[in-house]
Design a protein around this motif. Sequence first.
Motif, PDB file in Angstrom:
ATOM      1  N   GLY A  68      26.263  47.894  33.697  1.00 41.08           N
ATOM      2  CA  GLY A  68      26.361  47.417  32.323  1.00 41.08           C
ATOM      3  C   GLY A  68      27.158  46.142  32.120  1.00 41.08           C
ATOM      4  O   GLY A  68      27.863  45.671  33.008  1.00 41.08           O
ATOM      5  N   THR A  69      27.027  45.611  30.907  1.00 34.80           N
ATOM      6  CA  THR A  69      27.744  44.425  30.465  1.00 34.80           C
ATOM      7  C   THR A  69      28.526  44.829  29.215  1.00 34.80           C
ATOM      8  O   THR A  69      27.976  45.500  28.335  1.00 34.80           O
ATOM      9  N   TYR A  70      29.798  44.419  29.150  1.00 39.40           N
ATOM     10  CA  TYR A  70      30.688  44.901  28.095  1.00 39.40           C
ATOM     11  C   TYR A  70      31.429  43.753  27.416  1.00 39.40           C
ATOM     12  O   TYR A  70      31.889  42.820  28.084  1.00 39.40           O
ATOM     13  N   ILE A  71      31.552  43.853  26.091  1.00 36.71           N
ATOM     14  CA  ILE A  71      32.423  42.984  25.310  1.00 36.71           C
ATOM     15  C   ILE A  71      33.381  43.908  24.576  1.00 36.71           C
ATOM     16  O   ILE A  71      32.942  44.835  23.890  1.00 36.71           O
ATOM     17  N   ASN A  72      34.684  43.684  24.742  1.00 35.86           N
ATOM     18  CA  ASN A  72      35.714  44.574  24.180  1.00 35.86           C
ATOM     19  C   ASN A  72      35.456  46.030  24.570  1.00 35.86           C
ATOM     20  O   ASN A  72      35.598  46.938  23.762  1.00 35.86           O
ATOM     21  N   GLU A  73      35.048  46.210  25.813  1.00 34.81           N
ATOM     22  CA  GLU A  73      34.739  47.527  26.394  1.00 34.81           C
ATOM     23  C   GLU A  73      33.641  48.273  25.632  1.00 34.81           C
ATOM     24  O   GLU A  73      33.500  49.484  25.756  1.00 34.81           O
ATOM     25  N   GLN A  74      32.833  47.547  24.871  1.00 36.54           N
ATOM     26  CA  GLN A  74      31.655  48.116  24.213  1.00 36.54           C
ATOM     27  C   GLN A  74      30.425  47.658  24.988  1.00 36.54           C
ATOM     28  O   GLN A  74      30.219  46.457  25.178  1.00 36.54           O
ATOM     29  N   HIS A  75      29.620  48.617  25.428  1.00 40.89           N
ATOM     30  CA  HIS A  75      28.411  48.302  26.179  1.00 40.89           C
ATOM     31  C   HIS A  75      27.450  47.531  25.281  1.00 40.89           C
ATOM     32  O   HIS A  75      27.210  47.924  24.142  1.00 40.89           O
ATOM     33  N   ILE A  76      26.925  46.412  25.799  1.00 39.89           N
ATOM     34  CA  ILE A  76      26.003  45.605  24.990  1.00 39.89           C
ATOM     35  C   ILE A  76      24.682  45.406  25.735  1.00 39.89           C
ATOM     36  O   ILE A  76      24.635  45.438  26.962  1.00 39.89           O
ATOM     37  N   GLN A  77      23.614  45.201  24.975  1.00 36.03           N
ATOM     38  CA  GLN A  77      22.331  44.767  25.531  1.00 36.03           C
ATOM     39  C   GLN A  77      22.228  43.263  25.363  1.00 36.03           C
ATOM     40  O   GLN A  77      21.790  42.556  26.256  1.00 36.03           O
ATOM     41  N   ALA A  78      22.644  42.775  24.165  1.00 33.67           N
ATOM     42  CA  ALA A  78      22.681  41.340  23.880  1.00 33.67           C
ATOM     43  C   ALA A  78      23.715  41.129  22.789  1.00 33.67           C
ATOM     44  O   ALA A  78      23.853  41.947  21.873  1.00 33.67           O
TER      45      ALA A  78
END
Length: 181
Positions: free
Chosen positions: A146-156
């Motif tokens: 996965g890819t995470y921003i602020n430890e939130q999983h993102i798709q885009a």
Amino acid sequence: MIVECPKCSKKYKINEEKYFQGKDNISLKCPGCGEVIKVFKDPNPEDPSSPPTQRFKVPEDVLKAKKHDDIPDAHLLRMPDSVRISLAVLSGPDAGAVFYVTETVTVIGRAECDVVLNDAEVSRNHARIEVRDNTVTLRDLKSTNGTYINEQHIQASTLENRTEFRVGGTLMMFLTTKDEF
């Protein structure tokens, strides 16, 4: 024989007698970035005019096809004027590295991509940066971890200056700076 990786440019010395036993070519995996390198036996090992380093590249059309698969509104991709985009590695195996984004599509991964990370938790083609003038999108490429921003999983997700994101075990920061030239 010296073999140079086409992706990360690291050079490795291999023992021809050990690897080529009765073979004209072999495939090796670069220990640095994971790139598969096809190496051909040197026909004139004693000839000093023979090139000492073999370097092989992945064909550009293959890389371009991988990079531009499934991009929404691909015709709108365009680099912004007077802005420099870069990715800084904050933590992980490549901490301290800085990668400059010079194309409208930049793939981040472990091998055969624009930003090569030496992180076993990063997929071969993990995430993609898409630049549409002043809008920059980070898109996960169906990665394993996965890819995470602020430890939130993102798709885009849209990136702003100084946005931190994580791919695998590597924490990166998206940076934009005004071009002073």
